[in-house]
Design an enzyme around this catalytic site. Structure first.
Site, short mmCIF file in Angstrom:
data_model
loop_
_atom_site.label_atom_id
_atom_site.label_comp_id
_atom_site.label_asym_id
_atom_site.label_seq_id
_atom_site.Cartn_x
_atom_site.Cartn_y
_atom_site.Cartn_z
N TYR A 258 -14.19 -2.65 -2.81
CA TYR A 258 -13.22 -3.68 -3.19
C TYR A 258 -13.79 -4.65 -4.23
O TYR A 258 -13.16 -4.93 -5.25
CB TYR A 258 -12.75 -4.47 -1.95
N ASP A 293 -5.87 -0.81 1.03
CA ASP A 293 -4.51 -1.26 0.72
C ASP A 293 -4.42 -1.82 -0.70
O ASP A 293 -3.37 -1.74 -1.35
CB ASP A 293 -4.07 -2.32 1.73
N LYS A 365 -6.21 -0.78 10.34
CA LYS A 365 -5.51 -1.99 9.94
C LYS A 365 -4.44 -1.63 8.91
O LYS A 365 -4.76 -1.15 7.81
CB LYS A 365 -6.49 -3.01 9.35
#
Length: 511
Positions: A258, A293, A365
């Protein structure tokens, strides 16, 4: 298993992920960073900052690097100086007035002994906190999954606390104190309780302590343990991981790529930092949340679905190598397909069920829609309900609350209340429907899942042929290109010398 996935294809995907990860793991084993070394000092007990707000761990690490070289680690020069001058670790100003050097012979043995003992005390605190969490779970009870995850982000820790407690009373199981915008790019951890932050609250040890105490209070009131989350990412990933263990946080955002893709942090810096931080999380019993995500906010959620799964497999491999168990791997994915596409919900179900079956023991998640929230709050509320339905129907573990005002403004308390009402209704109405949800063999959902898995294998095969660092440089994940010789924090990466010593790594790897 409901999708009829070929076990041989699943095994091949994992084997390819392991091959792709191995050179990066070796890179992380043979390098250190300024933040890893500062985390060692924090575990040894160094706290506080100078009059200008610069943490002592930064001042000491910079001085060691200048005078002795950081390739040997910070522990030996610091504890040698303490021994030679009779200084206590709690007197950093006097320590900085000395000269740092790498000891040899008996002096090195003594410095190593004292450094290991000091860091062991910090790790003992982490062990105590892990045991305390287990005690509180037995005493207050653990909510059933899916856990409801809600973000608090006022910028003021003293405003965050009542909002977090109110959210827990309304049904939130996990409180995430989102960080102030830009903190991931700071190469230091601010000190003390903070009352100003932009779109979030600074991650500091004191803020961690205050919020943990507040959630312990509301946990006792409600008769269920409320978990606390923050962000172990950015340039201070190892330090924030250490502080999370020292203050008993329960989850930490901690992704292998990320920071590279979305914050332009140097890839090597990120991979070295994430290995150490995950070793700390493993010891602390902390569940990590990964950030796949985010790929779908820049890439198309249908076309790039396989990049999400490939990243999840890589995150799993990196996590396992650092000591994390499956129950600590909160792998991330998201409900981000354009709702105007025909069969969009069926596609979402296929993706969510695929991830659930690939990682059956992971506390997945699931992130709510953000990219296609238009400002029409009624459509947004409906889309969030579909997200909640997909999450419950496919047995997701952690549902981040979707807000119908996503992208319009920072949510008001009333927005959060409506969002909690939405997920409570869906969870109550659906019940255990996931037990009855069985996609038709050879049908749309099963075939889409197999297609994504096949594309994942092809992608990982290509990554193995080049390298993971090359794939990142080419924009394979999240579109953005990040070469390994550029990015923030590269100057803080150091190749370890043969004499390198890190007592924290030694202790964590022996666990």
């Amino acid at each position: 298993m409901k999708l009829g996935l070929d076990p041989a294809v699943v095994s091949k995907a994992r084997a390819l992920a392991a091959r792709a990860a191995e050179p990066v793991i070796e890179l992380a084993r043979t390098h250190t960073t300024v933040s890893v070394e500062r985390a060692v000092l924090r575990l040894a007990g160094v706290t506080g900052a100078d009059a200008d707000g610069t943490p002592w761990v930064n001042r000491i690490t910079d001085a060691v690097r200048e005078q002795a070289g950081l390739e040997h680690g910070v522990a030996l020069p610091v504890f040698h100086a303490l021994n030679e001058h009779g200084i206590e670790l709690g007197d950093p100003l006097s320590l900085l007035e000395t000269t740092f050097a790498v000891p040899t012979g008996a002096r090195a043995t003594l410095a190593r002994k004292h450094a290991r003992a000091a860091v062991a005390r910090g790790i003992a605190t982490i062990d105590h906190n892990r045991a305390e969490r287990q005690r509180l779970l037995r005493e207050h009870g653990d909510p059933a999954m899916p856990w409801i995850y809600l973000i608090v982000a006022t910028g003021d820790i003293y405003e965050d606390i009542p909002q977090a407690q109110a959210a827990a009373r309304e049904g939130a199981d996990v409180i995430a104190v989102i960080r102030s915008t830009g903190q991931s790019l700071l190469d230091y951890v601010p000190e003390g309780a903070t009352r100003q932050g932009y779109a979030g609250t600074y991650a500091t040890q004191e803020n961690f302590r205050l919020m943990r105490a507040a959630l312990d209070e509301v946990s006792a009131e409600l008769g269920r343990y409320v978990r606390l989350t923050n962000y172990a990412s950015g340039l201070c990933m190892p330090e924030i991981a250490a502080l999370a263990g020292l203050e008993r946080l329960d989850m930490m955002l901690n992704d292998c790529m990320y920071g590279i893709i979305f914050r332009d942090i140097n890839p090597i810096r990120t991979f070295v930092d994430q290995r150490f931080s995950r070793q700390v999380h493993a010891r602390a019993g902390i569940v990590i949340n990964t950030g796949e995500d985010n790929y779908l906010t820049t890439a198309d959620a249908v076309d790039a679905a396989h990049t999400v799964v490939a990243s999840q497999l890589l995150n799993e491999r990196f996590g396992h190598e650092a000591g994390l168990a499956d129950w600590q791997l909160g792998l991330g994915h998201a409900f981000e397909i354009n709702p105007d596409i025909p069969d969009s919900f069926r596609l979402e179900l296929a993706h969510a069920q695929l991830v659930r079956e690939l990682f059956p023991d992971a506390p997945l998640k699931y992130m709510p829609p953000t990219k296609h929230m238009t400002g029409n709050i009624f459509a947004g509320y409906l889309l969030d309900a579909f997200f909640n339905l997909a999450g419950v129907l496919t047995g997701q573990s952690i549902l981040l609350i979707g807000m119908m005002t996503e992208g319009i403004h920072t949510p008001w308390l009333s927005d959060r209340d409506l969002a909690l009402e939405n997920v409570r209704y869906v969870r109550r109405a659906v019940g255990a429907l996931h037990e009855d949800f069985v996609p038709a063999p050879g049908g749309f959902v099963a075939e889409r899942a197999r297609q994504v898995l096949s594309e994942t294998v092809d992608l990982l095969d290509r990554v193995c042929d080049s390298s993971l660092l090359t794939a990142i440089a080419e924009g394979t994940f999240g579109v953005t290109r990040r070469p390994p010789d550029r990015g923030r924090g590269l100057e803080g990466v150091v190749r370890q010398a043969d004499t390198y010593y890190n007592p924290a790594t030694d202790l964590l790897e022996q666990a």
